[in-house]
Design a protein around this motif. Sequence first.
Motif, PDB file in Angstrom:
ATOM      1  N   VAL A  52       0.846  -1.203   0.000  1.00 42.76           N
ATOM      2  CA  VAL A  52       0.000   0.000   0.000  1.00 42.76           C
ATOM      3  C   VAL A  52       0.877   1.248   0.000  1.00 42.76           C
ATOM      4  N   ASP A  53       1.919   1.245   0.850  1.00 44.01           N
ATOM      5  CA  ASP A  53       2.816   2.398   0.892  1.00 44.01           C
ATOM      6  C   ASP A  53       3.580   2.557  -0.419  1.00 44.01           C
ATOM      7  N   MET A  54       4.015   1.440  -1.001  1.00 44.25           N
ATOM      8  CA  MET A  54       4.700   1.503  -2.275  1.00 44.25           C
ATOM      9  C   MET A  54       3.781   2.107  -3.340  1.00 44.25           C
ATOM     10  N   SER A  55       2.524   1.713  -3.321  1.00 44.61           N
ATOM     11  CA  SER A  55       1.553   2.241  -4.273  1.00 44.61           C
ATOM     12  C   SER A  55       1.322   3.729  -4.047  1.00 44.61           C
ATOM     13  N   ARG A  56       1.272   4.141  -2.786  1.00 45.50           N
ATOM     14  CA  ARG A  56       1.104   5.564  -2.486  1.00 45.50           C
ATOM     15  C   ARG A  56       2.281   6.381  -3.002  1.00 45.50           C
ATOM     16  N   LYS A  57       3.475   5.845  -2.842  1.00 45.20           N
ATOM     17  CA  LYS A  57       4.662   6.565  -3.312  1.00 45.20           C
ATOM     18  C   LYS A  57       4.636   6.729  -4.832  1.00 45.20           C
ATOM     19  N   ILE A  58       4.291   5.656  -5.532  1.00 45.71           N
ATOM     20  CA  ILE A  58       4.248   5.732  -6.992  1.00 45.71           C
ATOM     21  C   ILE A  58       3.203   6.740  -7.444  1.00 45.71           C
ATOM     22  N   LEU A  59       2.033   6.708  -6.817  1.00 50.10           N
ATOM     23  CA  LEU A  59       0.985   7.664  -7.168  1.00 50.10           C
ATOM     24  C   LEU A  59       1.411   9.091  -6.821  1.00 50.10           C
ATOM     25  N   HIS A  60       2.091   9.257  -5.688  1.00 53.68           N
ATOM     26  CA  HIS A  60       2.581  10.580  -5.301  1.00 53.68           C
ATOM     27  C   HIS A  60       3.506  11.145  -6.367  1.00 53.68           C
ATOM     28  N   ASP A  61       4.379  10.292  -6.906  1.00 50.17           N
ATOM     29  CA  ASP A  61       5.294  10.719  -7.967  1.00 50.17           C
ATOM     30  C   ASP A  61       4.555  11.084  -9.251  1.00 50.17           C
ATOM     31  N   CYS A  62       3.340  10.562  -9.404  1.00 49.64           N
ATOM     32  CA  CYS A  62       2.513  10.849 -10.590  1.00 49.64           C
ATOM     33  C   CYS A  62       1.486  11.940 -10.304  1.00 49.64           C
ATOM     34  N   ASP A  63       1.758  12.753  -9.257  1.00 42.11           N
ATOM     35  CA  ASP A  63       0.840  13.835  -8.861  1.00 42.11           C
ATOM     36  C   ASP A  63      -0.530  13.296  -8.487  1.00 42.11           C
ATOM     37  N   ASN A  64      -0.547  12.038  -8.017  1.00 40.94           N
ATOM     38  CA  ASN A  64      -1.794  11.381  -7.613  1.00 40.94           C
ATOM     39  C   ASN A  64      -2.838  11.368  -8.734  1.00 40.94           C
ATOM     40  N   ARG A  65      -2.362  11.230  -9.951  1.00 43.66           N
ATOM     41  CA  ARG A  65      -3.245  11.167 -11.117  1.00 43.66           C
ATOM     42  C   ARG A  65      -3.064   9.812 -11.807  1.00 43.66           C
ATOM     43  N   ILE A  66      -4.174   9.099 -11.950  1.00 45.36           N
ATOM     44  CA  ILE A  66      -4.143   7.796 -12.606  1.00 45.36           C
ATOM     45  C   ILE A  66      -3.739   7.931 -14.063  1.00 45.36           C
ATOM     46  N   ASP A  67      -4.165   9.017 -14.713  1.00 44.35           N
ATOM     47  CA  ASP A  67      -3.816   9.173 -16.127  1.00 44.35           C
ATOM     48  C   ASP A  67      -2.314   9.363 -16.321  1.00 44.35           C
ATOM     49  N   ASN A  68      -1.644  10.020 -15.359  1.00 40.77           N
ATOM     50  CA  ASN A  68      -0.184  10.122 -15.445  1.00 40.77           C
ATOM     51  C   ASN A  68       0.473   8.759 -15.251  1.00 40.77           C
ATOM     52  N   LEU A  69      -0.041   7.978 -14.324  1.00 40.31           N
ATOM     53  CA  LEU A  69       0.492   6.633 -14.104  1.00 40.31           C
ATOM     54  C   LEU A  69       0.320   5.770 -15.349  1.00 40.31           C
ATOM     55  N   ALA A  70      -0.827   5.906 -16.011  1.00 41.75           N
ATOM     56  CA  ALA A  70      -1.108   5.088 -17.194  1.00 41.75           C
ATOM     57  C   ALA A  70      -0.145   5.384 -18.331  1.00 41.75           C
ATOM     58  N   ARG A  71       0.480   6.544 -18.306  1.00 35.30           N
ATOM     59  CA  ARG A  71       1.396   6.906 -19.376  1.00 35.30           C
ATOM     60  C   ARG A  71       2.816   6.369 -19.163  1.00 35.30           C
ATOM     61  N   LEU A  72       3.083   5.831 -17.980  1.00 32.21           N
ATOM     62  CA  LEU A  72       4.397   5.247 -17.737  1.00 32.21           C
ATOM     63  C   LEU A  72       4.492   3.893 -18.425  1.00 32.21           C
ATOM     64  N   SER A  73       5.578   3.675 -19.116  1.00 28.51           N
ATOM     65  CA  SER A  73       5.774   2.385 -19.771  1.00 28.51           C
ATOM     66  C   SER A  73       6.187   1.343 -18.743  1.00 28.51           C
ATOM     67  N   MET A  74       6.089   0.081 -19.118  1.00 25.77           N
ATOM     68  CA  MET A  74       6.524  -0.993 -18.227  1.00 25.77           C
ATOM     69  C   MET A  74       8.007  -0.828 -17.898  1.00 25.77           C
ATOM     70  N   GLU A  75       8.800  -0.452 -18.881  1.00 28.63           N
ATOM     71  CA  GLU A  75      10.238  -0.274 -18.664  1.00 28.63           C
ATOM     72  C   GLU A  75      10.506   0.849 -17.667  1.00 28.63           C
ATOM     73  N   GLU A  76       9.745   1.941 -17.743  1.00 32.41           N
ATOM     74  CA  GLU A  76       9.930   3.044 -16.802  1.00 32.41           C
ATOM     75  C   GLU A  76       9.597   2.617 -15.381  1.00 32.41           C
ATOM     76  N   LEU A  77       8.498   1.889 -15.211  1.00 26.12           N
ATOM     77  CA  LEU A  77       8.116   1.424 -13.879  1.00 26.12           C
ATOM     78  C   LEU A  77       9.191   0.535 -13.276  1.00 26.12           C
ATOM     79  N   ILE A  78       9.694  -0.386 -14.079  1.00 27.81           N
ATOM     80  CA  ILE A  78      10.692  -1.343 -13.582  1.00 27.81           C
ATOM     81  C   ILE A  78      11.989  -0.636 -13.201  1.00 27.81           C
ATOM     82  N   SER A  79      12.420   0.297 -14.021  1.00 26.14           N
ATOM     83  CA  SER A  79      13.699   0.968 -13.774  1.00 26.14           C
ATOM     84  C   SER A  79      13.614   2.007 -12.661  1.00 26.14           C
ATOM     85  N   LYS A  80      12.451   2.587 -12.452  1.00 18.43           N
ATOM     86  CA  LYS A  80      12.326   3.703 -11.520  1.00 18.43           C
ATOM     87  C   LYS A  80      11.998   3.262 -10.099  1.00 18.43           C
ATOM     88  N   TYR A  81      11.274   2.141  -9.952  1.00 18.83           N
ATOM     89  CA  TYR A  81      10.769   1.773  -8.640  1.00 18.83           C
ATOM     90  C   TYR A  81      11.273   0.414  -8.198  1.00 18.83           C
TER      91      TYR A  81
END
Length: 235
Positions: A52-81
């Motif tokens: 849950v905390d990991m998910s909150r951090k990722i969303l926080h980095d995306c300005d708490n916007r689902i549409d910003n999260l949806a624009r991250l590629s799989m490669e970006e998610l893997i390399s960044k988090y």
Amino acid sequence: MEQFPYTSIRVQDLRDDDKPREKALSSGIRSLSDAELLAIIFGGGIPGMSVVDMSRKILHDCDNRIDNLARLSMEELISKYKGVGQAKAVSLAAAFELGRRNREQAAANVPDTIRSSADVVAMMQPLLDHIEYEEFWVLMLNRANKVMYKRCVSQGGTSQTVVDVKLLLKRAIDCLAESIVLVHNHPSGNRMPSVNDDQLTERIKQGAGFLGIKVLDHIIIARNSSYSYNDEGRL
């Protein structure tokens, strides 16, 4: 660097009512926060941080916007988090793809007679609002303003796409269109037309006019908003 404003609590230390799966089963899936929904997709966190905390951090980095999260590629998610490996990244991409297909199928059930810009937005927004590059579409209408065909005539980069006006008009002629509606997206989220948009609209309008084809509208889809040349009195 901005500090992440949450303290970590292990999921197993939460009350049952606060655990995402248990909460979904007892109170319904809509009772969950964005972070809790993301936590269910991910399934597990990392040492020292709950999912849950990991998910909150990722969303926080995306300005708490689902549409910003949806624009991250799989490669970006893997390399960044840390903690987001291939399995988690693919699971999230699959969830977003299911949502996209659901919107696409819902759009297929939208009435195909165009009465206003809202009808065009309802038809086209599910196809365009989450892609990271520009696409330019043309709707071919008959005399009763029923959409006979819709065609993507160009794909481009994040800020521009090149449209061959002659090819666009040829397709309208081939479809025996009485009128056309132009649609393209702005991945940036800015709904306002650019100078290039204005110039292209005018070129298509003039060319179509010589062929007896009316341009009813040019609509820009920008995430959750849109711009209509017709509604703004510019056609």
